[in-house]
Design an enzyme around this catalytic site. Structure first.
Site, PDB file in Angstrom:
ATOM      1  N   LYS A 180       0.786  -1.244   0.000  1.00 56.69           N
ATOM      2  CA  LYS A 180       0.000   0.000   0.000  1.00 56.69           C
ATOM      3  C   LYS A 180       0.818   1.295   0.000  1.00 56.69           C
ATOM      4  O   LYS A 180       0.479   2.256   0.691  1.00 56.69           O
ATOM      5  CB  LYS A 180      -0.958   0.015   1.200  1.00 56.69           C
ATOM      6  CG  LYS A 180      -1.998  -1.085   1.165  1.00 56.69           C
ATOM      7  CD  LYS A 180      -2.930  -1.022   2.334  1.00 56.69           C
ATOM      8  CE  LYS A 180      -2.239  -1.466   3.623  1.00 56.69           C
ATOM      9  NZ  LYS A 180      -3.203  -1.689   4.720  1.00 56.69           N
ATOM     10  N   ASP A 216      -5.880  -5.474  10.407  1.00 57.85           N
ATOM     11  CA  ASP A 216      -7.206  -4.825  10.398  1.00 57.85           C
ATOM     12  C   ASP A 216      -8.342  -5.804  10.085  1.00 57.85           C
ATOM     13  O   ASP A 216      -9.472  -5.636  10.563  1.00 57.85           O
ATOM     14  CB  ASP A 216      -7.247  -3.624   9.429  1.00 57.85           C
ATOM     15  CG  ASP A 216      -6.735  -3.929   8.032  1.00 57.85           C
ATOM     16  OD1 ASP A 216      -6.292  -5.058   7.784  1.00 57.85           O
ATOM     17  OD2 ASP A 216      -6.772  -3.024   7.176  1.00 57.85           O
TER      18      ASP A 216
HETATM   19  C1  GLC Z   1      -2.860  -4.836   2.530  1.00 57.83           C
HETATM   20  C2  GLC Z   1      -2.089  -5.386   3.713  1.00 57.83           C
HETATM   21  C3  GLC Z   1      -2.980  -6.203   4.635  1.00 57.83           C
HETATM   22  C4  GLC Z   1      -4.208  -5.387   5.010  1.00 57.83           C
HETATM   23  C5  GLC Z   1      -4.909  -4.893   3.771  1.00 57.83           C
HETATM   24  C6  GLC Z   1      -6.126  -4.031   4.087  1.00 57.83           C
HETATM   25  O1  GLC Z   1      -3.253  -5.902   1.735  1.00 57.83           O
HETATM   26  O2  GLC Z   1      -0.999  -6.170   3.260  1.00 57.83           O
HETATM   27  O3  GLC Z   1      -2.291  -6.602   5.790  1.00 57.83           O
HETATM   28  O4  GLC Z   1      -5.071  -6.176   5.776  1.00 57.83           O
HETATM   29  O5  GLC Z   1      -4.014  -4.138   2.982  1.00 57.83           O
HETATM   30  O6  GLC Z   1      -5.789  -2.903   4.822  1.00 57.83           O
END
Ligand code: GLC
Length: 488
Positions: A180, A216
């Site tokens: 991200k 999350d």
């Molecule tokens: C990305 C992260 C993951 C998280 C997701 C949503 O895929 O690697 O850990 O849960 O974003 O935020």
């Protein structure tokens, strides 16, 4: 068979295309359709996605296959869901996007009170060093504690850290790779709790003890399970996408801790990495390839890049640019903004699709923000059609993931706790997913339930139990009557 809504979109779209300028109607329809068509997939494609995904899930879970697997299926050490008896005051941290939040949470049965503050993570910190990142986090915690007169207290803290981590205990999370848009040097391969504690120690003016790290997705699952006991999947559709679910220990080839009841553990799939071995090449479009090529993690998080909020607007922009260059949108003109990478935000997709009549209020507003000076109502309709194609594919791809999990789990009834800005603000994501999951997992009753601040509440719930665990100085606690079970 198209449903009613699809049918009316179809009619509306043809109408739009017929009226746009310069080509004869038939040619225009064909040209626009050819440019958008690669985004429109068949049910067979989604079935194939499910089959490949199941294979990926099993590889991630398997002892001998895990190391080479792209979808990591990390075990979380959270082994059961809360039942509402957790109590106390906790701090929570939430890092997963450009915003960082500090929260003060008090739990008392079903009653949850939260105060929180958002702090921005500047771009140069997202791309700087780990030390800078954790110093910044510690600084935000200090400010928050000062503002809330907490400087003389030592509150238990839960950390929602939403990046892929290999956990070796509830409070030991080793970042495997940034996702991200983050790329802080010196964090990958390290325990983020240790990095946090070190930063706090460097300051020397606050005392904080991080007892639990969760993803999350786990927060979404926990916060929904707090009121809905049958919640067994947590899903995030926001800047990124990911899901977690409750898996039987017997299926977890890497499980190394106690094998007691409940014989289950939450698995963080990290499904965003699905496709990194080429599994999704069969449906990737030129647009997806461009998005991937220009990202800071090329070749990684392929499924995530086809679905989530960090990328969806850019996919739509690339399609619109192609239409424009072919003289099919904005009479070939557009604007500098529209031609700028990353400038068409995913929130525009939601706004444009929220227009319900031919007034095109939101769509026109978006065009204004992009400094597009000249546009017709046909341009508005075509932009809507593009956004709809991009977001529908995203919703259906996510549905294939959820259906795959539901079929794998084999429970007759499952509540899915969902959070994330994309799901929250897109006008049709929920309905599109309901329709497609039903189709792909016809034997299972399910519900998509909006999670309310799972990242804060979930971290507090898990920290609450970890705190009890520590207080009791037991290596492991299984509180059968009262809720969450975590593994030390
Ligand atoms: C990305 C992260 C993951 C998280 C997701 C949503 O895929 O690697 O850990 O849960 O974003 O935020």
């Amino acid at each position: 068979m198209p449903n009613e809504r699809n049918k009316s979109h179809h009619v509306q779209r043809n109408h739009a295309i017929q009226r746009s300028a310069s080509y004869d109607a038939e040619t225009r329809i064909k040209m626009v359709e050819a440019i958008v068509r690669p985004l429109i997939l068949k049910d067979e494609d989604y079935q194939t996605v499910m089959e490949k995904m199941l294979d990926n899930f099993n590889q991630g879970l398997g002892k001998d296959t895990h190391n080479n697997a792209k979808v990591k299926m990390f075990q979380t050490y959270v082994r059961s869901v809360p039942d509402g008896t957790e109590e106390g005051e906790f701090l929570a941290l939430d890092l997963g996007g450009t915003n960082f939040r500090v929260l003060l949470i008090s739990l008392k049965g079903q009653e949850v009170n939260m105060e929180s503050k958002i702090y921005l993570i500047p771009q140069q910190i997202m791309l700087g060093t780990g030390t800078q990142l954790f110093d910044h986090i510690a600084d935000c915690i200090f400010k928050f504690m000062k503002e809330h007169q907490l400087l003389d207290k030592v509150l238990p803290l839960g950390f929602t850290f939403s990046f892929p981590c290999r956990q070796v205990g509830l409070a030991h999370a080793i970042l495997t790779t940034w996702t991200k848009g983050f790329k802080c040097e010196g964090v990958e391969g390290n325990d983020i709790v240790q990095l946090l504690h070190e930063a706090i120690k460097r300051r020397g003016d606050i005392e904080v003890e991080c007892l639990a790290v969760i993803n999350d997705t786990v927060g979404a699952l926990m916060s929904c399970a707090h009121s809905e006991r049958s919640c067994a999947i947590g899903l995030i559709l926001g800047t990124g996408t990911n899901a977690c679910y409750i898996e039987k220990l017997e299926n977890c080839g890497l499980w190394d801790a106690d094998y007691d009841d409940p014989k289950e553990v939450i698995i963080n799939t990290e499904w965003g990495a699905f496709g990194d071995d080429g599994a999704l090449d069969f449906l990737m479009t030129d647009y997806d390839r461009l998005v991937d090529k220009h990202s800071i993690n090329t070749g990684k998080q392929i499924y995530e890049k086809m679905i989530s909020g960090m990328y969806m607007g850019e996919i739509a922009r690339l399609v619109m640019e192609r239409l424009r260059k072919n003289g099919l949108l904005f009479r070939g003109r557009g604007s500098q903004e529209l031609s700028t990478r990353g400038r068409f935000y995913t929130k525009y997709v939601s706004e444009i699709e929220s227009d319900v009549d031919d007034g095109f209020k939101n769509t026109k507003q978006v065009f204004d923000e992009l400094n597009i000076e000249e546009f017709t109502e046909d341009d508005c309709r075509i932009a809507q059609y593009v956004c709809q194609a991009v977001s529908t594919r995203a919703a259906y791809l996510a549905s294939a993931g959820i259906a795959c999990l539901l079929n794998k789990m084999g429970r007759p009834e499952v509540v899915v706790g969902v959070d994330g800005s994309l799901y929250r603000f897109h006008p049709h994501f929920h309905d599109l997913m309901m329709e497609k999951v039903q189709k792909l997992a016809p034997d299972i009753r399910f519900k998509l339930m909006l999670s309310h601040d799972g990242s804060g509440k979930g971290a507090a719930l898990v920290a609450a139990v970890a705190n009890r665990l520590r207080d009791e100085k037991a290596k492991r606690i299984t509180d059968g009557m009262t809720g969450v079970t975590v593994q030390d």
